[in-house]
Design a protein around this motif. Structure first.
Motif, PDB file in Angstrom:
ATOM      1  N   ASP A  97       3.779  -0.986   6.195  1.00 40.53           N
ATOM      2  CA  ASP A  97       3.789  -0.229   6.800  1.00 40.53           C
ATOM      3  C   ASP A  97       2.419   1.460   6.193  1.00 40.53           C
ATOM      4  O   ASP A  97       2.678   2.659   5.662  1.00 40.53           O
ATOM      5  CB  ASP A  97       5.080   0.938   6.448  1.00 40.53           C
ATOM      6  CG  ASP A  97       5.173   2.503   7.059  1.00 40.53           C
ATOM      7  OD1 ASP A  97       4.538   2.546   7.877  1.00 40.53           O
ATOM      8  OD2 ASP A  97       6.282   3.048   6.731  1.00 40.53           O
ATOM      9  N   LYS A  98       1.639   1.356   6.586  1.00 40.98           N
ATOM     10  CA  LYS A  98       0.182   1.686   5.493  1.00 40.98           C
ATOM     11  C   LYS A  98       0.654   2.975   6.709  1.00 40.98           C
ATOM     12  O   LYS A  98       0.203   4.639   6.311  1.00 40.98           O
ATOM     13  CB  LYS A  98      -1.342   1.457   7.110  1.00 40.98           C
ATOM     14  CG  LYS A  98      -2.059   1.887   6.047  1.00 40.98           C
ATOM     15  CD  LYS A  98      -2.121   1.321   3.952  1.00 40.98           C
ATOM     16  CE  LYS A  98      -3.034   1.850   3.261  1.00 40.98           C
ATOM     17  NZ  LYS A  98      -2.879   1.460   1.891  1.00 40.98           N
ATOM     18  N   ALA A  99       0.606   3.347   7.676  1.00 44.95           N
ATOM     19  CA  ALA A  99       1.320   4.838   8.791  1.00 44.95           C
ATOM     20  C   ALA A  99       1.701   5.610   8.298  1.00 44.95           C
ATOM     21  O   ALA A  99       1.849   7.029   8.159  1.00 44.95           O
ATOM     22  CB  ALA A  99       0.850   3.957  10.449  1.00 44.95           C
ATOM     23  N   GLY A 100       2.925   5.236   7.598  1.00 47.42           N
ATOM     24  CA  GLY A 100       3.572   5.904   6.994  1.00 47.42           C
ATOM     25  C   GLY A 100       2.903   6.157   5.483  1.00 47.42           C
ATOM     26  O   GLY A 100       4.415   6.915   4.633  1.00 47.42           O
ATOM     27  N   SER A 101       2.553   5.700   4.780  1.00 44.87           N
ATOM     28  CA  SER A 101       1.560   6.278   3.548  1.00 44.87           C
ATOM     29  C   SER A 101       1.344   7.545   3.204  1.00 44.87           C
ATOM     30  O   SER A 101       0.902   7.921   4.121  1.00 44.87           O
ATOM     31  CB  SER A 101       1.345   4.693   2.788  1.00 44.87           C
ATOM     32  OG  SER A 101      -0.743   5.372   3.103  1.00 44.87           O
ATOM     33  N   THR A 102       1.862   7.736   2.071  1.00 46.58           N
ATOM     34  CA  THR A 102       1.256   9.087   1.949  1.00 46.58           C
ATOM     35  C   THR A 102       0.415   9.050   1.089  1.00 46.58           C
ATOM     36  O   THR A 102      -0.445   9.956   0.383  1.00 46.58           O
ATOM     37  CB  THR A 102       2.450  10.508   1.392  1.00 46.58           C
ATOM     38  OG1 THR A 102       2.495   9.345   0.259  1.00 46.58           O
ATOM     39  CG2 THR A 102       3.826  10.392   2.120  1.00 46.58           C
ATOM     40  N   ASN A 103      -0.040   8.220   0.560  1.00 50.89           N
ATOM     41  CA  ASN A 103      -1.369   8.386  -0.687  1.00 50.89           C
ATOM     42  C   ASN A 103      -1.737   6.715  -1.148  1.00 50.89           C
ATOM     43  O   ASN A 103      -1.053   5.541  -0.045  1.00 50.89           O
ATOM     44  CB  ASN A 103      -0.249   8.181  -2.136  1.00 50.89           C
ATOM     45  CG  ASN A 103       0.439   7.061  -2.604  1.00 50.89           C
ATOM     46  OD1 ASN A 103       0.227   6.374  -2.058  1.00 50.89           O
ATOM     47  ND2 ASN A 103       1.483   7.525  -3.624  1.00 50.89           N
ATOM     48  N   THR A 104      -2.868   6.970  -1.593  1.00 44.97           N
ATOM     49  CA  THR A 104      -3.825   5.515  -1.597  1.00 44.97           C
ATOM     50  C   THR A 104      -3.213   4.426  -2.181  1.00 44.97           C
ATOM     51  O   THR A 104      -4.063   3.369  -2.358  1.00 44.97           O
ATOM     52  CB  THR A 104      -5.034   6.055  -1.985  1.00 44.97           C
ATOM     53  OG1 THR A 104      -5.032   6.232  -3.218  1.00 44.97           O
ATOM     54  CG2 THR A 104      -6.183   6.950  -0.964  1.00 44.97           C
ATOM     55  N   ALA A 105      -1.854   4.053  -2.270  1.00 48.09           N
ATOM     56  CA  ALA A 105      -1.667   2.953  -3.653  1.00 48.09           C
ATOM     57  C   ALA A 105      -1.308   1.881  -2.986  1.00 48.09           C
ATOM     58  O   ALA A 105      -1.573   2.158  -1.920  1.00 48.09           O
ATOM     59  CB  ALA A 105       0.209   4.067  -4.230  1.00 48.09           C
ATOM     60  N   MET A 106      -1.689   0.854  -3.428  1.00 44.96           N
ATOM     61  CA  MET A 106      -1.560  -0.504  -2.057  1.00 44.96           C
ATOM     62  C   MET A 106      -0.006  -0.978  -2.021  1.00 44.96           C
ATOM     63  O   MET A 106       0.858  -0.479  -3.007  1.00 44.96           O
ATOM     64  CB  MET A 106      -1.936  -1.372  -3.130  1.00 44.96           C
ATOM     65  CG  MET A 106      -2.287  -2.999  -2.761  1.00 44.96           C
ATOM     66  SD  MET A 106      -2.641  -4.131  -3.336  1.00 44.96           S
ATOM     67  CE  MET A 106      -1.544  -4.355  -4.561  1.00 44.96           C
ATOM     68  N   LEU A 107      -0.623  -0.818  -0.714  1.00 45.23           N
ATOM     69  CA  LEU A 107       0.886  -1.894  -0.112  1.00 45.23           C
ATOM     70  C   LEU A 107       0.856  -3.262  -0.366  1.00 45.23           C
ATOM     71  O   LEU A 107       2.784  -3.521  -0.436  1.00 45.23           O
ATOM     72  CB  LEU A 107       1.233  -0.728   1.801  1.00 45.23           C
ATOM     73  CG  LEU A 107       1.514   0.797   1.541  1.00 45.23           C
ATOM     74  CD1 LEU A 107       1.506   0.552   3.842  1.00 45.23           C
ATOM     75  CD2 LEU A 107       2.323   1.012   0.233  1.00 45.23           C
TER      76      LEU A 107
END
Lengths: 425, 262, 655, 190
Positions: free
Chosen positions: D153-163
């Motif tokens: 869910d990259k679209a929902g991420s708020t930072n650059t941590a690895m998903l």
């Protein structure tokens, strides 16, 4: 530390000096070959197979011959085990330990040679993780089958060798190990049966199946179900001869009767009969090749027998086979020591020649009508790794013969006859 | 693929283009013929086996992997694929025999089983000294020492063309056509590449038009079909044949004659 | 709490070790480590990616000016994608472009001459190198000894015209070309022949291996398709069944070296039909070559000769082609003349004599004008090597030490002279260079059409630029070099124009015919003929530096360091030679050793066919010390018009 | 007995924990899972607040993660792509919330720069085409694949941590099997 090294050197010196001159020379040569094995082994593993004389036109060479030879000669272990444990031919009891050890060594070194032979030794385990099982779990690649069967049978040999090792006087003194050894010995017939089953398969696969499924090559393709069994018979015949030869040589070196004569006669008889079977099977194979399989390629069998490794090898094989049969089959011949010796040596040579024909002649046959036969001569690296490997085998065998109860018969005699024998040892 | 030997001048551009496209390894000595790696071999063939001066002729036959399929096209069984112990080689849905070197353990069984000497083994470590590295094509993975490599009819170009076609709005990826490097480099258009399954392709039409001139490398069973169909059927049942997908065309009888062993 | 004793300590330690190991195993590190180990031990190399682009450019390596498309990944050129050429130049260009042994800066010799080691050279700046070279030249010019400056070029192109001009402006006439089809026909006929192969309907080739690198390979390949379409008849006279001979409609298996006699025979037949060319004296010689005499000399039948003459004269637009060989051409001037006479006799429209006109005459300074009178005008390169004299020599891309039959003598003379070599790779000639200038591949130099697709390799520069900047520093020469750069020059250069009549020199013809007939006589000392053959891409040696070109060498010619010569089976039997045997070959000029035999009937009886292009002393590690270079033992007779050794046909023996 | 368990167990657990963490860190480092991320890019805010105002759906990853003309995937956008919205001459503050403002730190880069590294790298020796996979549709027109299927869910991420971590070949194969796409080696490898 220095003390320790000095003691180690002294021990080795004492060990070396305990042998007779002939053995000392042999040991020297074997150590030399082993050193070459180590040096060139490193070279091959780190810098690749370019140093061999194999090439794109001649992809299989000496080490494959070594593998084939070792496996089929080592196949004597299962034949002897089968005859002893399943057929209850108790005359073979004195030779069985030696047989198991040789089988073990042959298979161990088959693996070692295979690791040298493949271009990516680090990926050798791919054979287990990505096997090419075809439809219905019938392996389409004979090499897959070979890898699995060899591994399983090698494991069985490992288990079979344990009781022999446990008989060593230091280990035998520990009660737990003594019982383990004892009970393992009791269930040996199960292992022998399983080993026979597995061995049958990989003998056929490596010696026969591996070649005859290459349907694009006139020199190798033939009906699977015939050649498969030809090779198995060959392995049983050659293997028994090789086991006999090893034990005989051990006796000569140790200058004592390691195996009673009747054992030799019994196994030689088995070998002789098997060689008759092999002679017939091989004849049928050659005739079928010439009349049925090669013509399917629009080529003639005799035209495949040119080059450096041509017809003469085939003739030599049949001559050797004839010698074995003459020397081992009639009772009066095999019971005479010299003829018996000629017989078993010829037997080993015949099977080796058979493997030479498969690989050397097979690879040298041209694929295109305008090409010539290819010439292959192993490089120094190949020779040293091959011969060095064999000398390591021989040295392990020698060491075991000296320190393990490889020949229970000889031990018994040593007890009876007192100290003179022990000194000779 | 079809190669018209009447048009082939043996200029060797196909071999050079192939080497450049497929990142052919550079060894210490690439004139060491038995050990060098090349996908496309220019074989010099002459009929001096059967004829004497001045009735001899020579020709160069470009030979790459013949992409065999065995007797049954529905269940293709090239001689090399079944023998691989680790499934490093496989027949794709497009009929191209692929070889994935990163899976290969280097046992060379496939090489031994190939009747066309189409496979090559990296006997040495491929060396691209100095700036040679700069001319490497990123679409083709550079094989390492101790693995077998082979011609795959530049299937990476198909992938490249497919991307381009999809980017251009073409949705049916089966309609994507491409040209292997050797065919693209041929100055006399002696090589024709196309879809053998599609009877409308240039290749299929050429082959059906030129039946008389067609032959396949040392694949003499084709002749039997014309001469004695019954015997041909029996032979096909007795044994699997490589049945290659590369066709050669020639009007010269001697070239066909040289395909036979004597 | 009990005291922790030894046993407990072991327990703690054991627990820690087992825990540590399990943590390590469960983290996945061992598997990643294994993978890393596998990749590391295999040196797995992944080419860098980048944006894909296709650059368009024009190959200026020859007159054909092929359009090229270069596939670029980022700033790397990875493939030349063009189908309109069959020429090794364009396909090899990337190999040369990224060659590991390419010279990357001007080099000055610090070591002994004649060594191939890079340590014998040190890198210098362009200014320093040009300054040193011009200083030497200025000294000579100042002493009015400008005639001791010489130049040797490879291609007949604009950069070579610059070298011609430079040498001439210094007061010397010693500007020579390596023998090529162009330079030889120019010397013999006074202009180069432009063949219109596409429109010819009968081609009669006198040993010209048209499809094996002869002339401009790409246009030959294009013409070949036309011939196939139109049914053009190709008749090939050669002593070896070459590829061209096999693709030809008719092959005339003549005795080696008798092409000229065959031409005379056909001329004789044409003259019977009332055709004439070359003047009375010439025709008088032609009259002597009646078919039966020609048949006896060439080994053909009278009928064959008459048939060929018939076909040739009947054709609407026939063309006879001279220039034996593929890339390495060697024909006598008489042969060029005789074949051109055939074209004239048949009224061929497809062979037109053109004269190249690159640049005008330079302005001579006083010193130069004085020394040019001293300058001896020699007929050609080999003549110059043998009889000429020089103190400074500039080599433009050429490799005469390797390619000339007089290479050894040139090397000896170069040992004493000041040698400048303009080349991208250290070749056999550059082994003797005092200064080396790195030149460009066509991918890197700007053309009249626009900028080069690629940046020049390190400090390389185009040979033309190199010569222009050198000329700027030479006294009294500057005025003749008004161009700022090579591109500047391209825009102003002229084109070729039609040439006048040909001087049919009957004296040369008679001499040549006599020489051939002498050579044909069976001699006890040298019973065999040796003629050269060439391999795809190797050509006369230029291809050997490129690994991908080496991959195309066939098994029966060169394999595992063994060079094979082809010998006719019957002949081999007579001389007791078997397949694959190691032999030495000797001619009256010398001996070469250690070649293997390959017995094949594709070669005429009593003939050895030896591949050209092998046996380099230098020219990168790929070419070095592979096989032998036969040039040294090939015939050294210098042709009076072309001034080059006519090495095609040599009498040899197996020793 | 209890003492023995403790004596063995405690060091076991402690060692297990530490070596596990250390080894995994090392693995991450080897696999370059910590690329340089100078900007803590917020996918969610871009997609939710900015995209709808500009007529884009929040599934339009291609607005920034675009393709070249030949169909190859460009991967991460360049500074030029960012400044095409974040106008270099625009206001830093004071504009309406939906207008992209000038980002001063971008002026330190050239337009073609890509100063940020990627968590998701295409593995060596694999030829994977985003374009082909993303254009493939079922017969009824539905797309066969969505970005989130592989990238999380990259679209929902708020930072650059690895998903998501490294993708294994098995994952590709599972999808291919499910969608009846060939799993032959040469489909992805060359």
């Amino acid at each position: 530390m220095g003390e320790l090294i000095k003691r180690a050197i002294d021990t080795i010196k004492a060990e070396f000096n305990s042998y007779s001159t002939g053995v000392k020379i042999a040991l020297g040569v074997m150590f030399f070959l082993t050193a070459g094995f180590v040096i060139f082994g490193i070279q091959i593993l780190f810098w690749g197979l370019g140093y061999t004389d194999m090439s794109n036109l001649y992809p299989f060479g000496q080490w494959i011959i070594g593998d084939l030879g070792l496996v089929s000669l080592g196949g004597g272990a299962f034949t002897t085990g089968f005859a002893l444990y399943i057929f209850r031919n108790d005359k073979l009891e004195p030779i069985i330990n030696s047989t198991v050890l040789i089988g073990f060594l042959c298979y161990l070194f088959t693996f070692i040679f295979l690791v040298f032979d493949i271009g990516q030794p680090l990926r050798a385990w791919f054979g287990y993780t990505y096997p090419n099982w075809g439809e219905h779990l019938m392996p389409t690649s004979m090499l897959t089958e070979v890898i699995w069967c060899l591994t399983l049978y090698f494991m069985i040999l490992c288990v079979e060798i344990v009781p022999v090792a446990l008989k060593h006087k230091v280990l035998d003194a520990i009660p737990a190990l003594h019982y383990v050894g004892h009970y393992l010995h009791r269930i040996m017939w199960i292992l022998a049966a399983a080993g026979t089953f597995l061995s049958f398969f990989h003998q056929g696969s490596l010696g026969g199946g591996m070649w005859d499924i290459m349907y694009g090559k006139a020199v190798w393709f033939r009906a699977h179900h015939i050649y498969f069994f030809v090779v198995i018979i060959g392995a049983t015949a050659g293997g028994t001869a090789f086991m006999t030869l090893c034990a005989y040589l051990a006796g000569k070196v140790m200058k004592k009767e390691v195996v009673p004569a009747e054992t030799f006669h019994s196994i030689a008889k088995i070998s002789g009969i098997l060689f008759v079977a092999f002679f017939i099977a091989r004849l049928v194979d050659v005739v079928l090749m010439a009349t049925r399989w090669v013509p399917l390629f629009d080529r003639s069998y005799i035209s495949l027998q040119g080059g450096l490794y041509g017809l003469w090898l085939l003739v030599l094989e049949f001559l050797l086979l004839a010698v074995v049969i003459v020397m081992l089959l009639p009772k009066k011949n095999r019971e005479q020591e010299k003829r018996f010796l000629i017989g078993i040596i010829a037997g080993v040579a015949a099977i080796t020649t058979d493997k030479l024909i498969t690989v050397l002649n097979g690879s040298s046959v041209p694929n295109f009508p305008w090409r010539d036969y290819i010439w292959y001569w192993p490089t120094i690296q190949e020779w040293f790794i091959m011969l060095g490997g064999l000398s390591v085998m021989a040295m392990i065998y020698m060491w075991c013969a000296k320190y393990l109860p490889l020949f229970p018969h000889a031990e018994k005699h040593a007890h009876h006859e007192g100290k003179s024998q022990a000194v000779a040892e | 693929m079809a190669i018209d030997l009447d048009l082939c001048t043996g200029c060797g551009d196909c071999a050079l283009a192939c080497a450049q496209e497929n990142n052919m390894p550079v060894f210490e000595d690439d004139s060491d013929l038995p050990k060098r790696v090349q996908f496309l071999d220019l074989m010099k063939v002459s009929n001096d086996r059967d004829a004497a001066y001045p009735d001899v002729e020579v020709c160069y036959i470009p030979k790459m992997c013949q992409q065999c399929e065995g007797n049954d096209p529905k269940n293709p069984k090239p001689p090399c694929v079944s023998v691989c112990p680790v499934v490093a080689t496989d027949v794709g849905d497009d009929g191209i025999v692929s070889q994935i070197w990163s899976r290969c353990i280097g046992c060379r069984y496939c090489q031994a089983s190939c009747p066309y000497e189409a496979r090559a083994f990296n006997w040495w470590k491929p060396r691209y000294e100095g700036d040679f590295k700069k001319s490497l094509n990123p679409d083709v993975s550079v094989a390492s020492r101790g693995t077998v490599v082979k011609c795959q009819f530049c299937s990476h170009i198909w992938k490249r063309e497919r991307d381009r076609a999809v980017a251009g709005g073409e949705l049916d990826i089966n309609a994507v056509t491409y040209t292997p490097a050797c065919v693209a480099a041929c100055p006399t258009r002696a090589m024709v590449f196309g879809d053998l399954d599609d009877p409308g392709s240039e290749l299929s039409r050429l082959l059906s038009r030129e039946k008389k001139r067609t032959f396949r490398l040392i694949h003499t069973i084709d002749e039997m079909k014309e001469k004695d169909e019954k015997k041909w059927k029996a032979m096909m049942q007795a044994k699997n044949y490589p049945n290659p997908k590369v066709y050669y065309l020639t009007s010269k009888a001697w070239i066909k004659e040289m395909m036979k062993f004597k | 709490m009990k005291k922790i004793d030894r046993k407990d300590f072991l327990k703690i330690g054991g627990g820690a070790i087992v825990g540590g190991l399990s943590g390590y195993v469960f983290s996945g590190a061992p598997f990643l480590g294994m993978q890393w180990l596998i990749e590391w031990t295999q040196d797995q190399y992944v080419p860098a990616g980048g944006k894909e682009e296709y650059l368009k450019t024009i190959c200026e390596a020859c007159r054909e000016k092929c359009e090229m498309s270069i596939r670029m990944i980022g700033d790397r050129a990875v493939k030349i994608e063009t189908s309109n050429s069959g020429c090794p130049f364009s396909q090899n260009a990337l190999q040369l472009l990224y060659h590991p042994e390419r010279i990357d800066a001007p080099l000055k010799r610090v070591g002994r001459k004649g060594t191939v080691k890079f340590s014998a050279f040190e890198k210098v700046s362009w200014d320093e190198a040009l300054g040193a070279v011009s200083k030497n030249m200025n000294k000579l010019i100042g002493e009015k000894r400008g005639h001791l400056i010489a130049g040797i070029s490879k291609h007949d192109n604009l950069a070579s015209a610059l070298l011609d001009r430079l040498v001439k402006a210094c007061g010397s006439t010693a500007a020579y070309y390596e023998p090529s089809l162009n330079s030889l026909s120019q010397a013999a006929l006074g202009g180069s022949v432009e063949y219109d192969f596409n429109n010819a309907d009968c081609i009669l080739s006198f040993g010209a291996r048209l499809l094996e690198g002869w002339g401009v390979p790409c246009s030959m390949n294009k013409a070949f398709i036309e011939w196939k379409k139109k049914g053009t008849r190709l008749i090939q006279a050669d002593a070896v069944r070459t590829r061209t001979a096999s693709l030809a409609d008719q092959w005339l298996p003549i005795k080696p070296g008798t092409e000229l006699i065959l031409a005379m025979g056909i001329a004789n037949r044409l003259s019977k039909r009332g055709r004439a060319a070359g003047g009375a004296e010439w025709m008088a010689v032609v009259e002597k070559y009646a078919p039966d005499k020609v048949a006896a000399l060439t080994g053909l039948s009278v009928k064959q000769i008459e048939e060929v003459a018939e076909t040739f004269s009947r054709a609407r637009n026939p063309v006879a082609v001279a220039g034996r060989g593929g890339k390495g051409v060697s024909s006598s001037s008489a042969e060029f003349l005789a074949v051109h006479a055939l074209n004239t006799m048949a009224g061929s429209q497809a062979a037109v004599l053109k004269k190249g006109q690159w640049l005008g005459e330079p302005v001579l300074s006083a010193n130069a004008a004085a020394s040019i009178k001293e300058s001896k005008k020699l007929a050609g390169l080999d003549d110059f090597i043998k009889n000429g004299n020089f103190e400074i020599i500039i080599i433009n891309e050429a490799d005469p030490v390797y390619k000339s039959a007089y290479g050894a003598e040139l090397a000896e003379k170069m040992d004493r002279a000041f040698v400048v070599s303009i080349t991208p790779l250290l070749n056999d000639t550059a082994m003797y260079a005092d200064y080396m200038f790195p030149s460009l591949t066509f991918l890197e130099n700007d053309t009249s059409a626009g900028r080069a697709p690629l940046k020049p390799y390190l400090k390389s520069a185009h040979a033309g630029d190199c010569l222009i900047s050198l000329a700027q520093k030479v006294d009294g020469v500057k005025a003749s070099f008004p161009w700022a750069s090579y591109v500047d020059l391209i825009k102003t250069s002229g084109a070729s124009v039609g040439a006048g009549g040909v001087n049919y020199n009957a004296r040369v013809l008679i001499d040549q015919l006599a020489l051939i007939e002498k050579n044909l006589k069976p001699s006890d000392e040298f019973p065999l003929s040796m003629i050269p053959v060439e391999l795809t891409f190797v050509g006369d040696g230029d291809g050997m530096a490129f690994p991908y070109a080496l991959k195309t060498i066939d098994q029966k010619t060169f394999s595992q360091g063994k060079l094979c010569v082809e010998i006719n089976r019957k002949t081999a039997g007579q001389h007791g030679v078997s397949e694959g045997e190691r032999i030495d070959i000797a001619s009256s000029w010398g001996e070469i050793g250690s070649v293997r035999t390959h017995l094949t009937d594709t070669v005429a009886p009593d003939t050895i066919a030896i591949p050209l292009g092998f046996g380099h002393m230098a020219y990168t590690k790929y070419a070095k010390n592979k096989g032998v270079n036969p040039k040294g033992i090939m015939a050294h007779d210098i042709d009076p018009l072309t001034g080059t050794a006519n090495w095609w046909h040599t009498r040899v023996k197996i020793s | 007995m209890k003492r023995t368990v403790l004596l063995i167990g405690i060091p076991f657990i402690v060692a297990l924990y530490f070596t596990f963490v250390i080894s995994q860190k090392a693995c991450d480092r080897v696999m370059a899972n910590h690329p340089e991320k100078p900007i803590d890019f917020n996918h969610q805010s871009h997609l939710l607040t900015y995209f709808p105002d500009n007529g884009l759906s929040k599934d339009d990853c291609g607005a920034c993660h675009d393709y070249y003309d030949n169909g190859r995937f460009k991967g991460l956008p360049t500074v030029g792509d960012c400044t095409s919205c974040h106008d270099p001459n625009g206001p830093v503050t004071g504009a309406p919330a939906s207008t992209p403002r000038r980002k001063p730190f971008l002026s330190g880069y050239k337009d073609t720069d890509k100063p940020w590294g990627s968590h998701a790298r295409q593995p060596d020796l694999v030829y994977f085409s985003h374009k082909v996979v993303m254009t493939a549709t079922f017969e009824d027109g539905r797309k066969k694949q969505r970005c989130s299927n592989c990238h999380g869910d990259k679209a929902g991420s708020t930072n650059t941590a690895m998903l998501k971590g490294k993708m294994l070949m098995g994952q590709c194969e599972d999808c291919h099997t499910a969608l009846h796409i060939s799993n032959k080696c040469a489909v992805c490898h060359d």
